[in-house]
Design an enzyme around this catalytic site. Structure first.
Site, mmCIF file in Angstrom:
data_model
loop_
_atom_site.group_PDB
_atom_site.id
_atom_site.type_symbol
_atom_site.label_atom_id
_atom_site.label_comp_id
_atom_site.label_asym_id
_atom_site.label_seq_id
_atom_site.Cartn_x
_atom_site.Cartn_y
_atom_site.Cartn_z
ATOM 1 N NE ARG A 193 78.926 -0.508 88.353
ATOM 2 C CZ ARG A 193 79.868 -0.969 87.526
ATOM 3 N NH1 ARG A 193 81.145 -0.976 87.904
ATOM 4 N NH2 ARG A 193 79.551 -1.444 86.333
ATOM 5 C CE LYS A 209 64.417 14.143 96.976
ATOM 6 N NZ LYS A 209 63.229 14.977 96.677
ATOM 7 C CD GLU A 242 63.899 25.540 99.493
ATOM 8 O OE1 GLU A 242 63.353 24.880 100.405
ATOM 9 O OE2 GLU A 242 63.848 25.214 98.292
ATOM 10 C CE LYS A 292 66.540 18.047 102.389
ATOM 11 N NZ LYS A 292 66.946 18.803 101.191
ATOM 12 C CD GLU A 339 60.329 13.112 97.051
ATOM 13 O OE1 GLU A 339 59.546 13.326 96.124
ATOM 14 O OE2 GLU A 339 61.424 13.693 97.170
ATOM 15 N NE ARG A 388 64.320 13.724 100.861
ATOM 16 C CZ ARG A 388 65.613 13.484 100.683
ATOM 17 N NH1 ARG A 388 66.093 12.274 100.918
ATOM 18 N NH2 ARG A 388 66.435 14.424 100.283
ATOM 19 C CG ASN A 445 58.929 17.329 96.955
ATOM 20 O OD1 ASN A 445 60.050 17.749 96.724
ATOM 21 N ND2 ASN A 445 58.636 16.034 96.929
ATOM 22 C CG HIS A 504 60.036 22.106 95.927
ATOM 23 N ND1 HIS A 504 59.770 22.754 97.103
ATOM 24 C CD2 HIS A 504 61.396 22.069 95.823
ATOM 25 C CE1 HIS A 504 60.911 23.087 97.690
ATOM 26 N NE2 HIS A 504 61.902 22.700 96.928
ATOM 27 C CG HIS A 516 60.899 21.787 90.767
ATOM 28 N ND1 HIS A 516 61.020 20.490 91.231
ATOM 29 C CD2 HIS A 516 61.748 22.522 91.516
ATOM 30 C CE1 HIS A 516 61.905 20.460 92.216
ATOM 31 N NE2 HIS A 516 62.356 21.680 92.404
ATOM 32 C CG HIS A 560 65.447 26.232 93.987
ATOM 33 N ND1 HIS A 560 64.602 25.493 93.190
ATOM 34 C CD2 HIS A 560 65.366 25.669 95.233
ATOM 35 C CE1 HIS A 560 64.048 24.526 93.892
ATOM 36 N NE2 HIS A 560 64.483 24.611 95.129
#
Length: 371
Positions: free
Chosen positions: A126, A148, A190, A232, A242, A246, A250, A253, A257, A270
């Site tokens: 956990r 993330k 990026e 960031k 998000e 936030r 993206n 993205h 993606h 990426h």
């Protein structure tokens, strides 16, 4: 690699509701890794996760910094290996070694390793301590920051994940010296994103200093890394989960993606997919009257200046649209799409129609044929 560690690294903090994550940026900061972890009382049992290639380049340096000869957990690299099977390999190694809740995972590598090892850290017992030592530009400016973590599914990118803030992110620009040019360029896209969403000055410096950036001149590269991290960190501090602000991270993205997913994570790095995504988002913004065409052209020219992108003319618009419909940024059936309104500022809209996206993808050069 030099062992001069006298220069004080630049510190950037990410403070969320429950955690503080420290980012240290500077040449040779990785050489002090063991001492930095001791200062932060990170558990004595530190399990390194990396790849065979990264470990061949940097393993001796990292082990010397950690003061240990412990065998690392080595995973295959590449987006197609960022999956639950790779996480299972980390679990097995931790369980066999008797790792407990006082143990820590040290992710040494690019975004794939950071995301995969981070997800293992978030879910093993956990949650155990996570440390990032990013070795790619993309990981240094983006994926290692913000908490993330997660893995891909064959039907979509990052659909399985969690939020798990690292205790420390040690960003050493010297580790980028071994990075292939294509991987380095992928990270630059990026950095372009950060310029588009928050800093016209950063965008302009990238445009005017491309040669020095590719030469990995510390006087130009390190400030670009620092500014990207600060942008960031500021966004994540204000909106870790998000729920609002936030989402600007993206930018590019949604389509990016989808491109990765339909090509099974084999064609694009990426950042390359995100470059196409930014071009699409800018095109859509111009079509809506939200962005001037001059700004769209400036973005396109910078992306072209940074280098070639993989071809997309054979990719199917219907397949891309199907991937977009599975995007994790869809909330209650509504897609939240980030568009630029000028270089250095964006807005998030929730009324983008499929017809608009199809028109944008057509202008981008994709095919209407079904694959």
């Amino acid at each position: 690699m030099s062992t001069d560690t006298q220069k004080t690294p630049i510190r950037v903090d990410v403070t969320t509701g429950t955690q503080r994550s420290t980012i240290l940026i500077g040449e040779n900061v990785s050489a002090r890794l063991g001492a930095l972890l001791d200062d932060r009382h990170v558990g004595k049992r530190r399990f390194v996760v990396s790849t065979p290639v990264i470990w061949r380049f940097h393993g001796e340096h990292i082990q010397r910094a950690l003061g240990t000869n412990t065998e690392p957990i080595l995973l295959s690299d590449g987006e197609r290996f960022k999956n639950i099977q790779s996480v299972g390999r980390i679990y097995e190694a931790l369980i066999r070694a008797g790792a407990d809740r006082g143990s820590a995972i040290v992710a040494v590598g690019g975004g794939v390793i950071g995301d995969t090892a981070g997800f293992a850290a978030a879910t093993y017992l956990r949650g155990i301590t996570l440390v990032h030592v990013p070795t790619t530009l993309l990981a240094q400016v983006d994926s290692s920051i913000g908490g993330k973590v997660g893995v891909n599914h064959t039907l979509g990118k990052n659909l399985i994940g969690a939020f798990h803030q690292p205790a420390l992110v040690a960003i050493d620009p010297l580790l980028l010296q071994t990075l292939p040019r294509r991987e380095f360029r992928s990270g630059l896209y990026e950095v372009v994103k950060y310029g588009m969403i928050a800093s016209r000055d950063l965008f302009d410096r990238l445009t005017s200093s491309t040669k020095a950036i590719f030469a990995r001149d510390p006087a130009v590269l390190e400030p670009a890394i620092v500014e990207s991290c600060r942008i960031k960190a500021d966004v994540v501090t204000k909106d870790e989960r998000e729920s609002g602000l936030r989402r600007i991270l993206n930018f590019g993205h949604t389509i990016g993606h989808a491109l990765e997913a339909v090509t099974r994570y084999r064609r694009f790095r990426h950042g390359e997919a995100i470059a196409y995504g930014m071009l699409a988002a800018a095109d859509l913004a111009v079509a809506r009257g939200a962005l001037g065409d001059r700004e769209r052209q400036a973005l396109a020219q910078l992306i072209t200046k940074l280098g070639p992108l993989p071809p997309i003319a054979d990719l199917s618009i219907p397949e891309i649209m199907a991937a977009v419909r599975r995007d994790k940024k869809i909330v209650h059936g509504t897609l939240h799409f980030v568009i630029a309104i000028e270089i250095g500022a964006t807005i998030t809209v929730d009324d983008v129609t499929e017809a608009e996206l199809i028109a944008t993808l057509t202008r981008l050069g994709l095919s209407h044929a079904t694959a």
